[in-house]
Design a protein around this motif. Sequence first.
Motif, PDB file in Angstrom:
ATOM      1  N   MET A  96       0.833  -1.202   0.000  1.00 55.13           N
ATOM      2  CA  MET A  96       0.000   0.000   0.000  1.00 55.13           C
ATOM      3  C   MET A  96       0.873   1.260   0.000  1.00 55.13           C
ATOM      4  N   LYS A  97       1.971   1.239   0.755  1.00 58.33           N
ATOM      5  CA  LYS A  97       2.878   2.381   0.778  1.00 58.33           C
ATOM      6  C   LYS A  97       3.477   2.598  -0.609  1.00 58.33           C
ATOM      7  N   HIS A  98       3.842   1.508  -1.249  1.00 57.83           N
ATOM      8  CA  HIS A  98       4.389   1.588  -2.609  1.00 57.83           C
ATOM      9  C   HIS A  98       3.346   2.167  -3.568  1.00 57.83           C
ATOM     10  N   LYS A 102       3.565   5.681  -5.766  1.00 54.77           N
ATOM     11  CA  LYS A 102       3.387   5.712  -7.220  1.00 54.77           C
ATOM     12  C   LYS A 102       2.385   6.779  -7.628  1.00 54.77           C
ATOM     13  N   ASP A 103       1.352   6.945  -6.806  1.00 50.09           N
ATOM     14  CA  ASP A 103       0.290   7.903  -7.126  1.00 50.09           C
ATOM     15  C   ASP A 103       0.740   9.348  -6.983  1.00 50.09           C
TER      16      ASP A 103
END
Length: 104
Positions: A96-98, A102-103
């Motif tokens: 989720m952190k990744h 990315k967003d």
Amino acid sequence: MIGEKIREQREMKKISQYAVAYAIGMSQAAYSKIERGETEVKVSHLYSIAAFLEISVYNLLPEAMASGTFEGEYLLKPLVVKLKELWYGWLVKRRMKHMQQKDQ
């Protein structure tokens, strides 16, 4: 039956299939098949789903399976369960952190 329980928990938390699927590293279509009972869920995915939904994996199992014990090793069961929950929870949080990075 496991798929139904997963769907119930996911819908109670108002989370999309896509969000769960992405967090555990599979396509939404493959995840949907798990909820519909068309595909058996892997243990690793089951723990990841539970971690993402922030519930115990035992909330997703049929009662007969959730109340089972390890033959002769029942004292280790809580430790094994907690370790798996921590591990798969960490994996989901990392993913989720990744995704958030990315967003941005």
